[in-house]
Each structure stands twice: as structure tokens, then as C-alpha cells.
Design an enzyme around this catalytic site. Structure first.
Site, PDB file in Angstrom:
ATOM      1  N   CYS A 130       0.833  -1.204   0.000  1.00  0.00           N
ATOM      2  CA  CYS A 130       0.000   0.000   0.000  1.00  0.00           C
ATOM      3  C   CYS A 130       0.875   1.263   0.000  1.00  0.00           C
ATOM      4  CB  CYS A 130      -0.997  -0.049   1.155  1.00  0.00           C
ATOM      5  SG  CYS A 130      -2.390   1.089   0.956  1.00  0.00           S
ATOM      6  N   HIS A 172      -3.249  -5.070   1.597  1.00  0.00           N
ATOM      7  CA  HIS A 172      -2.586  -5.344   2.876  1.00  0.00           C
ATOM      8  C   HIS A 172      -2.581  -6.840   3.188  1.00  0.00           C
ATOM      9  CE1 HIS A 172      -2.288  -1.165   4.382  1.00  0.00           C
ATOM     10  NE2 HIS A 172      -3.334  -0.973   3.598  1.00  0.00           N
ATOM     11  N   GLU A 203      -0.791  -8.321   5.249  1.00  0.00           N
ATOM     12  CA  GLU A 203      -0.544  -8.489   6.686  1.00  0.00           C
ATOM     13  C   GLU A 203      -1.829  -8.440   7.515  1.00  0.00           C
ATOM     14  OE1 GLU A 203      -0.548  -4.019   6.142  1.00  0.00           O
ATOM     15  OE2 GLU A 203      -0.024  -5.770   4.943  1.00  0.00           O
TER      16      GLU A 203
END
Length: 194
Positions: free
Chosen positions: A82, A172, A174
Site C-alpha cells: 500500500c 494489505h 498483513e
């Protein structure tokens, strides 16, 4: 193996958690001393999601921009998610200057709109398979240079790409329970060390 995570702002703790689950040591890099102290031990670097303008300013304020840029250009594997993608872009459509400017791509900030425009989907990612993708005000990659490999698209927009030692996603990884992209990055780091 040790992966550095830029920890000036953004989702650095979430990346550290994923790396920990994969059994990979990570270190938070908050200033130039942190980076210089750990640079020779780093197998890779993660530039997390967050706010790219703020992160770019902090990189400059901490005198980290040029040393990190030089390390990437010298081959240090880097994974930008991002805002991290935006930091790596050679060109940002809404800005006069780039930040690190190491990856041959043009990006558009906040292309998916405001926070309310955030969404989740699943799509194929080359070399990884079908993965979950969480977009939060994510950028899109408008165009890429000839040496950039497109890894994933969503609605005909480029959302993941790789150029040599640089891996980027508009989303994202994560923030999901799927660690395949982090594992892909770890493999990039292992290959570089050989």
C-alpha cells in the site's frame, strides 16, 4: 534471516506478527541509526502500509531516504504494501516528486477512494495462487516499465507487481490470515543471499 520493517508509521506491527508466525526474525527500523546498525544483517526490508506522504516526510526527516534507496538499488529485497508501494514508485500521479523512486511504475494514490471505499476480495497472484486481498484506500499501479512483472490484477487494475528485488502490493496481506505473500518475499530474500 532477519527482515527489517520500516516502523515510522503504519502497519509495521502486523507485518512483524506475520514474520514471527513464519519463524523469521524481524527488527523495527525507526531511525537512521537503527537502519545502519542492522543493515549488514538484513536479508530484506518491508515498507508497510500507512500514509505515504507522512512516511516520505519522516524518511527525509530521519535522513533514511537515501541510505534505504541505495540499499534497494544495491539489491536489498524490499516488500512494499500500500503506502510502501507508493514510496517505491518512480512516479506518483498526484505529486511532483517521488520518494524512494526505485521501481519503474506509475501509481495513483487513494485510487480506491476513501476509507468507506475499502474492500476485501480474493484473486490469483502469480507464483502464489489465490489469496485474500484487503484494500484500504489503496493505490493502483497505472503503468509499469518493461522489466516489471505484473503478479495480480483486480478489475483490470494492477494490484501486485515485482521488479527484480522489489515486490509491491496495493493491498494489505498483513491484515489477513494468509501468509503466502510474506513467504514469497522470504523466498526472494533467501535467493538474494545465495
Amino acid at each position: 534471516m532477519k527482515i527489517g520493517i520500516l516502523a515510522l508509521q503504519g502497519a509495521f506491527a502486523e507485518h512483524a506478527k506475520v514474520l514471527d508466525q513464519l519463524g523469521v526474525e524481524s527488527v523495527e527500523l525507526r531511525n537512521l541509526d537503527d537502519f545502519q546498525q542492522d543493515q549488514s544483517d538484513l536479508s530484506g526490508l518491508i515498507l508497510p502500509g500507512g500514509e505515504s506522504t507522512t512516511m516520505g516526510k519522516l524518511l527525509r526527516d530521519q535522513n533514511m531516504l537515501l541510505p534505504i534507496r541505495e540499499a534497494i538499488l544495491s539489491g536489498l529485497p524490499v516488500f512494499g504494501t500500500c503506502a510502501g508501494l507508493i514510496l517505491l514508485a518512480k512516479e506518483i500521479t498526484s505529486q511532483k516528486e517521488s520518494h524512494l523512486g526505485t521501481m519503474d511504475m506509475v501509481v495513483e494514490r487513494n485510487a480506491y477512494g476513501r476509507q468507506l471505499g475499502s474492500f476485501y476480495t480474493e484473486a490469483e497472484c502469480k507464483g502464489v495462487g489465490k489469496i485474500p486481498m484487503t484494500f484500504i484506500r489503496g493505490p493502483i499501479i497505472s503503468s509499469v516499465g518493461e522489466d516489471v512483472e505484473i503478479l495480480a490484477t483486480v478489475d483490470n487494475q494492477i494490484v501486485a507487481a515485482q521488479e527484480k528485488n522489489m515486490l509491491v502490493t496495493s493491498f494489505h496481506p498483513e491484515l489477513t490470515d494468509d501468509a503466502h505473500l510474506h513467504q514469497y518475499f522470504i523466498e526472494m530474500c533467501k535467493e538474494k543471499r545465495q
